[in-house]
Design a protein around this motif. Structure first.
Motif, short mmCIF file in Angstrom:
data_model
loop_
_atom_site.label_atom_id
_atom_site.label_comp_id
_atom_site.label_asym_id
_atom_site.label_seq_id
_atom_site.Cartn_x
_atom_site.Cartn_y
_atom_site.Cartn_z
N ARG A 229 74.66 -1.39 -136.36
CA ARG A 229 75.24 -2.05 -135.18
C ARG A 229 76.32 -3.05 -135.57
N TYR A 230 76.23 -3.60 -136.76
CA TYR A 230 77.26 -4.50 -137.26
C TYR A 230 78.21 -3.75 -138.17
N ALA A 231 79.46 -4.21 -138.21
CA ALA A 231 80.49 -3.53 -139.00
C ALA A 231 81.10 -4.50 -140.00
N GLY A 232 81.90 -3.95 -140.91
CA GLY A 232 82.66 -4.77 -141.84
C GLY A 232 81.82 -5.37 -142.94
N PRO A 233 82.42 -6.21 -143.76
CA PRO A 233 81.69 -6.83 -144.88
C PRO A 233 80.54 -7.68 -144.37
N ALA A 234 79.42 -7.64 -145.11
CA ALA A 234 78.26 -8.45 -144.74
C ALA A 234 78.35 -9.85 -145.33
N GLY A 239 80.93 -16.20 -150.04
CA GLY A 239 80.18 -15.42 -151.02
C GLY A 239 78.69 -15.67 -150.93
N PRO A 240 77.91 -15.15 -151.90
CA PRO A 240 76.47 -15.39 -151.90
C PRO A 240 76.21 -16.90 -151.89
N ASN A 241 75.32 -17.34 -150.98
CA ASN A 241 75.18 -18.77 -150.77
C ASN A 241 73.82 -19.07 -150.18
N GLU A 242 73.25 -20.21 -150.55
CA GLU A 242 71.95 -20.59 -150.02
C GLU A 242 72.01 -21.04 -148.57
N ASN A 243 73.21 -21.20 -148.04
CA ASN A 243 73.36 -21.64 -146.65
C ASN A 243 73.45 -20.48 -145.66
N GLU A 254 65.71 -14.57 -141.47
CA GLU A 254 67.05 -14.94 -141.93
C GLU A 254 67.27 -14.63 -143.41
N GLY A 255 66.51 -13.65 -143.92
CA GLY A 255 66.69 -13.27 -145.31
C GLY A 255 66.22 -14.32 -146.30
N ARG A 256 65.42 -15.28 -145.85
CA ARG A 256 64.94 -16.34 -146.73
C ARG A 256 63.88 -15.82 -147.69
N THR A 268 67.98 -13.16 -149.74
CA THR A 268 68.02 -11.80 -150.24
C THR A 268 69.45 -11.27 -150.25
N ALA A 269 69.72 -10.37 -151.18
CA ALA A 269 71.05 -9.74 -151.24
C ALA A 269 71.17 -8.60 -150.26
N ASP A 270 70.04 -8.06 -149.76
CA ASP A 270 70.06 -6.93 -148.83
C ASP A 270 69.01 -7.13 -147.76
N PRO A 271 69.33 -7.86 -146.70
CA PRO A 271 68.33 -8.15 -145.66
C PRO A 271 67.73 -6.91 -145.02
N ALA A 272 68.52 -5.86 -144.80
CA ALA A 272 68.00 -4.67 -144.11
C ALA A 272 66.94 -3.97 -144.94
N VAL A 273 67.18 -3.84 -146.23
CA VAL A 273 66.19 -3.20 -147.12
C VAL A 273 64.89 -3.99 -147.11
N ASP A 274 64.99 -5.31 -147.24
CA ASP A 274 63.79 -6.13 -147.25
C ASP A 274 63.03 -6.03 -145.94
N ALA A 275 63.74 -5.99 -144.82
CA ALA A 275 63.07 -5.86 -143.53
C ALA A 275 62.34 -4.53 -143.43
N ALA A 276 62.99 -3.46 -143.87
CA ALA A 276 62.37 -2.14 -143.80
C ALA A 276 61.14 -2.06 -144.71
N ARG A 277 61.22 -2.66 -145.88
CA ARG A 277 60.06 -2.67 -146.78
C ARG A 277 58.91 -3.45 -146.18
N ALA A 278 59.21 -4.59 -145.56
CA ALA A 278 58.16 -5.37 -144.91
C ALA A 278 57.53 -4.59 -143.77
N PHE A 279 58.34 -3.86 -143.02
CA PHE A 279 57.82 -3.05 -141.92
C PHE A 279 56.93 -1.93 -142.43
#
Length: 487
Positions: A229-234, A239-243, A254-256, A268-279
Motif C-alpha cells: 500500500r505504501y510506495a517509494g523508499p522506506a 537513514g537508519p535511526n533510533e527515532n 512501530e518496529g521497536r 527493525t530493518a524490515d518491519p513487514a517481515v517482523d510483523a509477518a513472523r509475529a503473526f
C-alpha cells in the motif's frame, strides 16, 4: 448566553489532558478567572473519546458555564461570581492584550535563541495578529511540522477514520496478511488504561477460527505478507535511526526492538517481515500448523476476507503523535493523506498531498515546503505566521474536524514532551500547551496560551543556529509564559 466559540474554548481548556483525574470547581474572578480556569485543567483529565475531549460535545457543561457567566440561578449571591471580562474577551476581544512587544522582545534577544528568531502571536477567537517578528520568513520547524501533518490528515480523512489491517485468503491454502499503514498495530498484550490499539493477537484469533471452520478441526496454512500500500523508499532521508523505523504499511509496535512505546529505540530493518513472523507465531500458538517462513506476496482483489482489525480513530493517532512527538505515526498520517488524495503513498506523494490540503485550509503558504511528515527532514520550511494561523484555524467552531490538533498539544509541566519542562518557569505551567521541535541547532515551540484577560493566544517561536538545546528550550518556555503574565 455563552457564544459558540467561547463555549468550545472554555470546554477545551477545562478538559486538557492532565496527570490525574479529579473534580474541580470553577470560579471566575475578574481577569484572574482565565488563569484559574486553565490552571484547573491541570487537575482534570478528560477521557479520550474518539480523539476529542468529551466536554467539547457536552452541552450540559456548556449550560453550567453559562450559568456561571450570566448570574441568576441558585448559585447567584453565594460566592459564585460572574465573569463577563473572561467571556467578553472570548466573544471577540473587548480589551487590548497589553504591549506584547514590550514583553516578548527582550526575551527574543536571548542569545540562546541564536540570531533573529521568528515569532507570531494570534488571537484565536478573532484571528487578529497581535505580534510578529520575522513571522513570514520560513525556517526549519523540526517537529512542529507535525501540526501541519496532523491538520492535513484530519482535513483529508476526518477524525473518525480508522486504518485497517486484514487477512485474506491466499494461493494454495495460504493466507495473506495485508498492511493498511497502522503503525500502532501491536503484538503486545494490552496493559493499562487508555485507547486500545489494534492487536495482532485479535487478528490471529479470528484468522485461526476462520481456518478451522465450523467443525473446529485442525488447520494448516502458510503466511504471505503484503505491504504494497505504501510506495517509494522506506528509509527516511536521515537513514537508519533510533527515532524512526523504515516507513512500512505493515509493522507492529512501530518496529521497536524493545518494550518501549515512545521515544528513541533500536528499530527493525524490515518491519513487514517482523510483523509477518509475529503473526505466524501467534497462529501456531493457536494450534494452526504454519508451513515455512512468511514470504512477501500480493493479495488478490478477489480474495476472500478472513479477519480484520482497525486502528483507533485518526483523532487518537493525531493526539498521540503530537503529545509524544511520535515520528512513526506522523509519517503514517502523511501517507494516509496521500492515499486519500490520490497521490502515491511515498515521501514525495505525501508531501504533495499534505501541502495541497494545507493550502485548501487558507493558510499562508509563502515559502512553505513540506518534505516529510515528522519534521526530521531539514528541508521542511514553514513560517511562524503559518504555524500560529494553523493553530487558530484548528480552533474555529466551523472546523471541528481539526480539533485534535489542539487537544493533542502537550500541557506545560504535565504531559508529553513538555512534562519535564517549566519546572523553573512556573508561570506557564498548565496554561501553556505546545508542540515542541528539536534538531541539532534548531529549537521551536508552537501552541496556545491563556492570557490574563481570558484570551486564547496561538503562538509560534522558531529559532535556528542555536548552540545549547537546554538553554534554547528554556528561552522558548519563557516566551510562551510571557503570554500568560499580567501586563
Amino acid at each position: 448566553m455563552v457564544p459558540e466559540a467561547g463555549r468550545w474554548l472554555i470546554g477545551w481548556w477545562r478538559d486538557a489532558p492532565a496527570p490525574r483525574r479529579g473534580t474541580v470547581r470553577f470560579v471566575a474572578v475578574s481577569t484572574a478567572a482565565g488563569v484559574a480556569l486553565a490552571a484547573g485543567a491541570a487537575a482534570v483529565a478528560g477521557p479520550w473519546d474518539g480523539g476529542q475531549r468529551k466536554a467539547e460535545r457536552d452541552h450540559a457543561a456548556a449550560v453550567s458555564l453559562a450559568r456561571h457567566a450570566g448570574g441568576g440561578g441558585a448559585g447567584a449571591g453565594r460566592g459564585a461570581v460572574t465573569a463577563p471580562p473572561v467571556l467578553g474577551t472570548l466573544r471577540g476581544g473587548a480589551r487590548p492584550p497589553g504591549d506584547l512587544g514590550a514583553a516578548l522582545e527582550p526575551l527574543l534577544h536571548d542569545p540562546a535563541l541564536g540570531p533573529g528568531p521568528a515569532a507570531a502571536v494570534v488571537d484565536v477567537a478573532t484571528g487578529e495578529r497581535l505580534y510578529g517578528a520575522e513571522e513570514g520568513i520560513p525556517r526549519t520547524p523540526a517537529s512542529t511540522v507535525k501540526l501541519a501533518t496532523a491538520a492535513a490528515a484530519l482535513a483529508a480523512l476526518g477524525p473518525e477514520h480508522r486504518i485497517e489491517t486484514k487477512v485474506v485468503t491466499g494461493p494454495d491454502g495460504g493466507v495473506v496478511l495485508v498492511g493498511g499503514g497502522d503503525p500502532t498495530l501491536t503484538a503486545r498484550p494490552q496493559e493499562g488504561p487508555g485507547p486500545r490499539p489494534a492487536a495482532l493477537r485479535d487478528l490471529a484469533d479470528a484468522t485461526a477460527q476462520a481456518l478451522r471452520g465450523h467443525d473446529g478441526g485442525p488447520a494448516r496454512t502458510h503466511v504471505l505478507y503484503d505491504a504494497s500500500r505504501y510506495a517509494g523508499p522506506a528509509l527516511h532521508v536521515i537513514g537508519p535511526n533510533e527515532n524512526i523505523a523504515p516507513v512500512s504499511a505493515l509493522m507492529v509496535d512501530e518496529g521497536r526492538l524493545d518494550d518501549s512505546a515512545k521515544g528513541p529505540a533500536d528499530r527493525t530493518a524490515d518491519p513487514a517481515v517482523d510483523a509477518a513472523r509475529a503473526f505466524a507465531a501467534l497462529l501456531r500458538e493457536r494450534g494452526v500448523q504454519v508451513d515455512g517462513e512468511p514470504a512477501e506476496g500480493r493479495a488478490d482483489a478477489a480474495a476472500r476476507p478472513l479477519a480484520a482489525v482497525s486502528s483507533p480513530p485518526l483523532a487518537t493517532l493525531v493526539e498521540r503523535a503530537l503529545t509524544n512527538s511520535d515520528n512513526d505515526i506522523a509519517e503514517a498520517l502523511a501517507r494516509q493523506t496521500a492515499l486519500a488524495s490520490g497521490q502515491p503513498a511515498s515521501f514525495e506523494g505525501a508531501a504533495r498531498a499534505v501541502t495541497a490540503r494545507l493550502a485548501a485550509l487558507g493558510l499562508p503558504m509563502d515559502g512553505v515546503r513540506i518534505a516529510d511528515g515528522s519534521g526530521l527532514d531539514r528541508a521542511d520550511q514553514v513560517s511562524a505566521e503559518f504555524l500560529a494561523r494553523l493553530l487558530a484555524r484548528a480552533a474555529e467552531p466551523a472546523r471541528p474536524q481539526l480539533r485534535p490538533v489542539l487537544t493533542g498539544l502537550p500541557v506545560a509541566g504535565f504531559t508529553g514532551t513538555l512534562r519535564d519542562r517549566y519546572r523553573r518557569d512556573a508561570a506557564g505551567r498548565a496554561v501553556v500547551r505546545a508542540k515542541t521541535g528539536t534538531l541539532t541547532g534548531v529549537n521551536a515551540l508552537a501552541g496556545t496560551a491563556l492570557s490574563p484577560d481570558g484570551r486564547i493566544l496561538a503562538f509560534a517561536f522558531l529559532a535556528t543556529a542555536t548552540t545549547s538545546p537546554d538553554a534554547a528550550q528554556g528561552a522558548l518556555d519563557r516566551l510562551a509564559s510571557a503570554l500568560t503574565a499580567p501586563r
